[in-house]
Scaffold this motif. Sequence first.
Motif, PDB file in Angstrom:
ATOM      1  N   PHE A 276       0.823  -1.207   0.000  1.00 19.47           N
ATOM      2  CA  PHE A 276       0.000   0.000   0.000  1.00 19.47           C
ATOM      3  C   PHE A 276       0.859   1.260   0.000  1.00 19.47           C
ATOM      4  O   PHE A 276       0.457   2.292  -0.555  1.00 19.47           O
ATOM      5  N   ALA A 277       2.054   1.188   0.585  1.00 14.02           N
ATOM      6  CA  ALA A 277       2.960   2.340   0.570  1.00 14.02           C
ATOM      7  C   ALA A 277       3.402   2.654  -0.853  1.00 14.02           C
ATOM      8  O   ALA A 277       3.416   3.818  -1.273  1.00 14.02           O
ATOM      9  N   PHE A 278       3.756   1.634  -1.610  1.00 21.51           N
ATOM     10  CA  PHE A 278       4.157   1.849  -2.995  1.00 21.51           C
ATOM     11  C   PHE A 278       2.964   2.283  -3.845  1.00 21.51           C
ATOM     12  O   PHE A 278       3.116   3.070  -4.785  1.00 21.51           O
ATOM     13  N   SER A 279       1.803   1.769  -3.520  1.00 17.36           N
ATOM     14  CA  SER A 279       0.605   2.192  -4.242  1.00 17.36           C
ATOM     15  C   SER A 279       0.346   3.676  -4.003  1.00 17.36           C
ATOM     16  O   SER A 279       0.042   4.428  -4.949  1.00 17.36           O
ATOM     17  N   TYR A 280       0.505   4.106  -2.769  1.00 13.62           N
ATOM     18  CA  TYR A 280       0.301   5.516  -2.434  1.00 13.62           C
ATOM     19  C   TYR A 280       1.364   6.383  -3.100  1.00 13.62           C
ATOM     20  O   TYR A 280       1.078   7.489  -3.570  1.00 13.62           O
ATOM     21  N   ARG A 281       2.595   5.865  -3.179  1.00 12.85           N
ATOM     22  CA  ARG A 281       3.665   6.613  -3.841  1.00 12.85           C
ATOM     23  C   ARG A 281       3.318   6.869  -5.308  1.00 12.85           C
ATOM     24  O   ARG A 281       3.489   7.981  -5.819  1.00 12.85           O
ATOM     25  N   ASN A 282       2.828   5.830  -6.001  1.00 11.20           N
ATOM     26  CA  ASN A 282       2.438   6.008  -7.396  1.00 11.20           C
ATOM     27  C   ASN A 282       1.304   7.014  -7.545  1.00 11.20           C
ATOM     28  O   ASN A 282       1.252   7.784  -8.506  1.00 11.20           O
TER      29      ASN A 282
END
Length: 260
Positions: A9-15
């Motif tokens: 979810f952290a990488f999803s939020y980054r994108n």
Amino acid sequence: MASYLIQVFAFSYRNYIFAKRNIFFLAEMLFWPVMGILSVGLMGSFLKLEENTLAFVLTGAIAAGVLQVTQLDVGYSLLYDVWSKSVKHTFLSPIHMSSAILGAWLTGMVRGSIIFIALTLMARIFFGFHLPTLAPSVLFLFGIFWMSLISGMGVWILVLLYGQRAEVAVWAASYLIMVLCGLYYPVGIFPEPFLTLAKLIPLTYFLDGIRGFYGFTPMFAHAFKTGAAFCVIYTVGGMFLVQAALNHSRKNGQLLRLSE
């Protein structure tokens, strides 16, 4: 497991952060798929295609729009780091590369769902196109998403192995898939070896499966199941190859050069 999901979810939020800061990228996300569905639909109307034939090409136009948008998110997730010269910092952190890929894919699926809804509504309003029942429509959509994940992993492998020279693959991959999977035509018209290549692409089976609901005789038995089986094999193999490419990139210094 909880820690891994947090990473995803952290990488999803980054994108999501990267995307919302680029208003032109957001506009492009809608522009090309909308132009695609309109141009294909208007061409079908001009040629006076029968209802089922028009549905055949419109399913291809919808698949093309969703595939391109979703796959770009997965491919861009690595290129964002390349362009900002922060690749080594990302992979020095205690994360597994699959969390970065799946996080980007999650964002891509959200954006792809928006495109799917927009394109199907436009096709219905302007060209009288209707999706079949809910179950095959969801299977079709998830098949496109899954193909986007596999295509995006291919971009990761090429960029990790060959650096920025391979960044063109993020745009080229989806177009190559579109040509081979029978986007606007049945793959049965292909000569060998292109027919064999088409049979190796999961999206070929999902397109074949959905078109069976518009009166076309499916080329493949159990098309959705066959496409899903290919997706599982390619996803497992793709994750292994991405990890191998990452290890190779660390050993030969490519990872550092991508950050310079």
